[in-house]
Design a protein around this motif. Structure first.
Motif, PDB file in Angstrom:
ATOM      1  N   GLY A  32       0.802  -1.218   0.000  1.00  0.00           N
ATOM      2  CA  GLY A  32       0.000   0.000   0.000  1.00  0.00           C
ATOM      3  C   GLY A  32       0.834   1.266   0.000  1.00  0.00           C
ATOM      4  O   GLY A  32       0.318   2.350   0.232  1.00  0.00           O
ATOM      5  N   ALA A  33       2.130   1.150  -0.269  1.00  0.00           N
ATOM      6  CA  ALA A  33       3.015   2.309  -0.267  1.00  0.00           C
ATOM      7  C   ALA A  33       3.052   3.023  -1.610  1.00  0.00           C
ATOM      8  O   ALA A  33       3.799   3.976  -1.779  1.00  0.00           O
ATOM      9  CB  ALA A  33       4.428   1.879   0.120  1.00  0.00           C
ATOM     10  N   VAL A  34       2.251   2.573  -2.559  1.00  0.00           N
ATOM     11  CA  VAL A  34       2.224   3.180  -3.888  1.00  0.00           C
ATOM     12  C   VAL A  34       0.801   3.656  -4.175  1.00  0.00           C
ATOM     13  O   VAL A  34      -0.166   2.932  -3.945  1.00  0.00           O
ATOM     14  CB  VAL A  34       2.669   2.175  -4.968  1.00  0.00           C
ATOM     15  N   ARG A  35       0.694   4.891  -4.659  1.00  0.00           N
ATOM     16  CA  ARG A  35      -0.592   5.438  -5.090  1.00  0.00           C
ATOM     17  C   ARG A  35      -0.486   5.768  -6.572  1.00  0.00           C
ATOM     18  O   ARG A  35       0.507   6.355  -7.010  1.00  0.00           O
ATOM     19  CB  ARG A  35      -0.943   6.701  -4.317  1.00  0.00           C
ATOM     20  N   VAL A  36      -1.520   5.390  -7.311  1.00  0.00           N
ATOM     21  CA  VAL A  36      -1.591   5.703  -8.734  1.00  0.00           C
ATOM     22  C   VAL A  36      -2.738   6.677  -8.910  1.00  0.00           C
ATOM     23  O   VAL A  36      -3.885   6.351  -8.602  1.00  0.00           O
ATOM     24  CB  VAL A  36      -1.817   4.423  -9.577  1.00  0.00           C
ATOM     25  N   ASN A  37      -2.429   7.872  -9.374  1.00  0.00           N
ATOM     26  CA  ASN A  37      -3.432   8.939  -9.533  1.00  0.00           C
ATOM     27  C   ASN A  37      -4.214   9.144  -8.237  1.00  0.00           C
ATOM     28  O   ASN A  37      -5.443   9.197  -8.235  1.00  0.00           O
ATOM     29  CB  ASN A  37      -4.361   8.633 -10.700  1.00  0.00           C
ATOM     30  N   SER A  38      -3.517   9.202  -7.126  1.00  0.00           N
ATOM     31  CA  SER A  38      -4.052   9.438  -5.781  1.00  0.00           C
ATOM     32  C   SER A  38      -4.882   8.286  -5.226  1.00  0.00           C
ATOM     33  O   SER A  38      -5.521   8.440  -4.196  1.00  0.00           O
ATOM     34  CB  SER A  38      -4.890  10.721  -5.733  1.00  0.00           C
ATOM     35  N   LEU A  54       2.410   8.775  -9.958  1.00  0.00           N
ATOM     36  CA  LEU A  54       2.701   7.831  -8.886  1.00  0.00           C
ATOM     37  C   LEU A  54       3.209   8.574  -7.667  1.00  0.00           C
ATOM     38  O   LEU A  54       4.039   9.476  -7.787  1.00  0.00           O
ATOM     39  CB  LEU A  54       3.774   6.826  -9.309  1.00  0.00           C
ATOM     40  N   THR A  55       2.729   8.186  -6.505  1.00  0.00           N
ATOM     41  CA  THR A  55       3.270   8.661  -5.237  1.00  0.00           C
ATOM     42  C   THR A  55       3.785   7.424  -4.515  1.00  0.00           C
ATOM     43  O   THR A  55       3.014   6.527  -4.182  1.00  0.00           O
ATOM     44  CB  THR A  55       2.193   9.366  -4.398  1.00  0.00           C
ATOM     45  N   LEU A  63       8.427   9.885  -3.040  1.00  0.00           N
ATOM     46  CA  LEU A  63       8.722  10.198  -4.428  1.00  0.00           C
ATOM     47  C   LEU A  63       7.420  10.451  -5.171  1.00  0.00           C
ATOM     48  O   LEU A  63       6.434   9.732  -4.978  1.00  0.00           O
ATOM     49  CB  LEU A  63       9.460   9.036  -5.096  1.00  0.00           C
ATOM     50  N   VAL A  64       7.420  11.457  -6.025  1.00  0.00           N
ATOM     51  CA  VAL A  64       6.261  11.754  -6.868  1.00  0.00           C
ATOM     52  C   VAL A  64       6.763  11.750  -8.312  1.00  0.00           C
ATOM     53  O   VAL A  64       7.600  12.563  -8.688  1.00  0.00           O
ATOM     54  CB  VAL A  64       5.636  13.122  -6.518  1.00  0.00           C
ATOM     55  N   TYR A  65       6.254  10.783  -9.085  1.00  0.00           N
ATOM     56  CA  TYR A  65       6.679  10.614 -10.475  1.00  0.00           C
ATOM     57  C   TYR A  65       5.473  10.663 -11.394  1.00  0.00           C
ATOM     58  O   TYR A  65       4.390  10.230 -11.036  1.00  0.00           O
ATOM     59  CB  TYR A  65       7.369   9.264 -10.691  1.00  0.00           C
ATOM     60  N   ASP A  86      10.290  13.471 -12.709  1.00  0.00           N
ATOM     61  CA  ASP A  86      10.341  13.589 -11.253  1.00  0.00           C
ATOM     62  C   ASP A  86       9.637  14.866 -10.815  1.00  0.00           C
ATOM     63  O   ASP A  86      10.061  15.965 -11.141  1.00  0.00           O
ATOM     64  CB  ASP A  86      11.795  13.592 -10.781  1.00  0.00           C
ATOM     65  N   LEU A  87       8.534  14.707 -10.056  1.00  0.00           N
ATOM     66  CA  LEU A  87       7.771  15.842  -9.539  1.00  0.00           C
ATOM     67  C   LEU A  87       7.926  15.983  -8.029  1.00  0.00           C
ATOM     68  O   LEU A  87       7.167  16.718  -7.399  1.00  0.00           O
ATOM     69  CB  LEU A  87       6.288  15.669  -9.880  1.00  0.00           C
ATOM     70  N   THR A  88       8.892  15.277  -7.451  1.00  0.00           N
ATOM     71  CA  THR A  88       9.090  15.278  -6.014  1.00  0.00           C
ATOM     72  C   THR A  88       9.449  16.684  -5.536  1.00  0.00           C
ATOM     73  O   THR A  88      10.371  17.303  -6.072  1.00  0.00           O
ATOM     74  CB  THR A  88      10.228  14.308  -5.635  1.00  0.00           C
TER      75      THR A  88
END
Length: 126
Positions: A32-38, A54-55, A63-65, A86-88
């Motif tokens: 659950g450590a990955v979010r796709v489109n929130s 991805l968060t 990381l925000v990609y 990379d949007l971090t």
């Protein structure tokens, strides 16, 4: 090198060099450590495509990609960095020490009993 239109999240994380192995990528996605489109995902087989955001929550950083492309292999770092944007946000700077705290030189260890008494006297204003 353009990959398929859609790809499993664990393969993409492995190809983009976010983690060292495919099994670690699957474990990261299932935890659950990955979010796709929130949206929090819990399956390693979740499909991602170009344009998805991805968060990724790792131990000490987030990381925000944005996915630019799906890969076809785990290539060199330059090839892996071409798979995402990379949007971090930049890491926050460390706060300045409080005005009342005494600074010690790095590597001097813990203060001795005599030094602690001097600090207490200094803080109390005696």
């Amino acid at each position: 090198m353009a990959g398929p239109e859609r790809q499993r999240i664990d393969k993409w994380l492995f190809f983009a060099r976010v983690v060292k192995s495919r099994s670690l990528a699957a474990r990261l996605a299932q935890s659950g450590a990955v979010r796709v489109n929130s949206i929090k995902i819990d399956q390693a087989a979740h499909q991602v495509r170009a344009g998805d955001a991805l968060t990724i929550t790792l131990e000490r950083r987030i990381l925000v990609y944005r996915i630019v492309d799906t890969g076809t292999r785990r290539g060199p770092a330059v090839e892996a960095q071409a798979l995402y944007e990379d949007l971090t946000p930049p890491a926050p700077t460390t706060a300045a020490p409080k005005a009342g705290s005494a600074l010690r030189d790095a590597g001097t260890g813990r203060p001795t009993k005599k030094e602690r008494r001097q600090l207490e006297r200094w803080r109390d204003g005696h």
